[in-house]
Write a protein that holds these residues in place. Structure first.
Motif, PDB file in Angstrom:
ATOM      1  N   LYS A 164       1.197  -1.079  -0.644  1.00 29.40           N
ATOM      2  CA  LYS A 164       0.096   0.142   0.018  1.00 29.40           C
ATOM      3  C   LYS A 164       0.610   1.405   0.169  1.00 29.40           C
ATOM      4  O   LYS A 164       0.670   2.648   0.515  1.00 29.40           O
ATOM      5  N   GLY A 165       2.537   1.137  -0.482  1.00 33.11           N
ATOM      6  CA  GLY A 165       2.967   2.406  -0.905  1.00 33.11           C
ATOM      7  C   GLY A 165       2.803   2.969  -2.310  1.00 33.11           C
ATOM      8  O   GLY A 165       1.666   2.232  -2.861  1.00 33.11           O
ATOM      9  N   LEU A 166       3.176   3.878  -2.155  1.00 29.39           N
ATOM     10  CA  LEU A 166       2.628   4.797  -3.836  1.00 29.39           C
ATOM     11  C   LEU A 166       4.535   4.986  -4.376  1.00 29.39           C
ATOM     12  O   LEU A 166       5.677   4.764  -4.045  1.00 29.39           O
ATOM     13  N   VAL A 167       4.302   5.255  -5.859  1.00 25.99           N
ATOM     14  CA  VAL A 167       5.051   4.661  -6.063  1.00 25.99           C
ATOM     15  C   VAL A 167       5.960   5.806  -7.418  1.00 25.99           C
ATOM     16  O   VAL A 167       4.833   6.541  -7.759  1.00 25.99           O
ATOM     17  N   LEU A 168       6.750   6.866  -7.392  1.00 27.56           N
ATOM     18  CA  LEU A 168       7.092   7.774  -8.245  1.00 27.56           C
ATOM     19  C   LEU A 168       8.583   7.519  -8.564  1.00 27.56           C
ATOM     20  O   LEU A 168       9.006   6.626  -8.692  1.00 27.56           O
ATOM     21  N   PHE A 169       8.045   7.118 -10.436  1.00 23.85           N
ATOM     22  CA  PHE A 169       8.884   6.880 -11.513  1.00 23.85           C
ATOM     23  C   PHE A 169       9.456   8.454 -11.892  1.00 23.85           C
ATOM     24  O   PHE A 169       8.939   9.134 -12.501  1.00 23.85           O
ATOM     25  N   ASP A 170      11.388   8.517 -11.643  1.00 27.35           N
ATOM     26  CA  ASP A 170      11.590   9.516 -12.557  1.00 27.35           C
ATOM     27  C   ASP A 170      11.795   9.171 -14.071  1.00 27.35           C
ATOM     28  O   ASP A 170      12.902   8.028 -14.027  1.00 27.35           O
ATOM     29  N   ALA A 171      11.078   8.506 -14.490  1.00 31.63           N
ATOM     30  CA  ALA A 171      10.904   8.095 -16.495  1.00 31.63           C
ATOM     31  C   ALA A 171      12.069   9.084 -16.816  1.00 31.63           C
ATOM     32  O   ALA A 171      11.868   8.345 -18.245  1.00 31.63           O
TER      33      ALA A 171
END
Ligand code: PLP
Length: 381
Positions: A164-171
């Protein structure tokens, strides 16, 4: 001039330049105004937003245009910390300075930040997953900008979401390695930068699944859902849409072209520069980046000499290119300081040719011979 620094910035094509001139000549209105000049500009902006959203299978309201990746990363990291001061932010040890320095600032402001360690190939160690609590944020990059290493961020994101964590991608460097639709479907926030794809500097895209997860960081007008207030540069966004559309339509072909060039370059390096080692060669790397260790030559001198000969390469991250300190990312991988200082990065455009590679490697060889002679002479003193 031979340009092998595409990971730093890509040139704008004539087509993009002409499109920008057309917008600046005919459709220069402030998108926030109430008259027909503004309405035309606003229509173009919203069409561009709609198109960008379609390209990544998102909705228009998920798209926030920013001045680039640095601003977008700050909006998410700082905005998340404001909204969730008791949640942790996990960030990988190999993140760009735009993340690293923001994290430094947040840790000093008493936000709980946790570094995700990497192995000697800059692959993420997964033990951090056990420490994720509901609502924590995990910031990871699919492709590293210095080594080109590809991490299995899709698998990681699934595990973060299970907790239940959130994900940030530096894409930013990932377009030739990951289908943006797949990346976006697996994250809560993702960031792309226009100037890496052939748009001008000063424009980027932030994908936000749910804007309620972050607080507003800057205040002013109501542009960009108040996530990024300020007069909208519709001409830059239009350029971003053009390059993004083009790159997505031709991703596989462009990536294949770069794969061939990279293979050619590696073969050539192995023959012509036997003293050089190719970093992270045992793991998957992006088709557009090669990181080379040229120990004991210092890369700062080599990059300057090559530049005088018309060959543009970099030491690693462009943001740190002027610095004589070793790359933080390479040190995190356990590379010794002197070897980290002996690192160069070659990064390719889709139209980089074998001839470009031949000429660059020839010049690198000559410059390294000269610098090696200097090293030998100074050791003999
Ligand atoms: N993240 C990565 C991986 C990058 O390579 C860069 C640029 O070098 C950035 C962030 C910062 O991008 P921008 O120049 O759009 O702020």
């Amino acid at each position: 001039m031979i340009y092998l620094d595409a990971a730093s910035t890509a040139p704008t094509s004539k087509m993009v330049q002409n499109a920008i001139i057309d917008v600046l000549s005919d459709n220069w209105g402030n998108v926030s105004g109430a008259h027909q000049v503004s309405a035309r500009a606003k229509n173009m902006l919203e069409e561009d937003r709609e198109k960008m959203a379609q390209l990544i299978e998102a909705k228009s309201e998920n798209i926030v245009f920013t001045s680039g990746a640095t601003e977008a990363l700050n909006i998410v990291l700082q905005g998340f910390a404001r909204k969730n001061p008791r949640s942790k932010i996990f960030y990988s040890a190999i993140e760009h300075d735009a993340v690293f320095k923001t994290i430094e600032y947040l840790s000093e402001s008493n936000i709980d930040t946790v570094k995700i360690a990497v192995d000697s190939n800059s692959i993420y160690k997964r033990d951090f997953l056990n420490d994720i609590n509901e609502g924590d944020l995990v910031c990871i990059m699919p492709v590293n900008n210095e080594t080109g290493v590809i991490n299995d961020v899709i698998g990681l994101a699934e595990q973060v979401h299970e907790r239940k964590g959130l994900v940030l991608f530096d894409a930013v460097q990932s377009i030739y390695s990951f289908d943006p639709i797949e990346l976006i479907s697996q994250c809560d926030f993702a960031i792309y930068s226009g100037h890496k794809l052939g748009a001008p500097h000063g424009v980027g895209m932030l994908y936000v699944r749910d804007r309620k997860k972050i607080d507003q960081l800057t205040f002013g007008g109501s542009q960009e859902w108040e996530v990024r207030p300020g007069t909208t540069p519709a001409f830059l966004i239009h350029a971003l849409r053009i390059v993004f559309e083009d790159v997505i339509a031709n991703r596989n072909v462009l990536s294949e072209q770069m794969k061939k060039i990279k293979k050619y370059a590696i073969e050539k390096i192995n023959v012509e520069l036997p003293f050089v080692s190719i970093r992270c060669s045992e793991v998957k790397t992006s088709n557009h980046i090669i990181s080379l260790e040229i120990y004991p030559i210092e890369s700062q001198m080599l990059v300057a000499m090559l530049s005088n000969k018309g060959i543009c390469i970099s030491k690693g991250s462009a943001c740190a290119s002027g610095a004589s300190t070793p790359s933080r990312v390479l040190l995190e991988m356990g590379i010794e300081k002197q070897k980290a200082l002996s690192t160069i990065r070659l990064s390719f455009l889709p139209d980089t040719t074998e001839q470009d590679i031949d000429m660059a490697i020839n010049e690198i060889k000559q410059c390294v011979d000269m610098l090696s002679a200097k090293v030998v002479a100074s050791n003999e003193k």
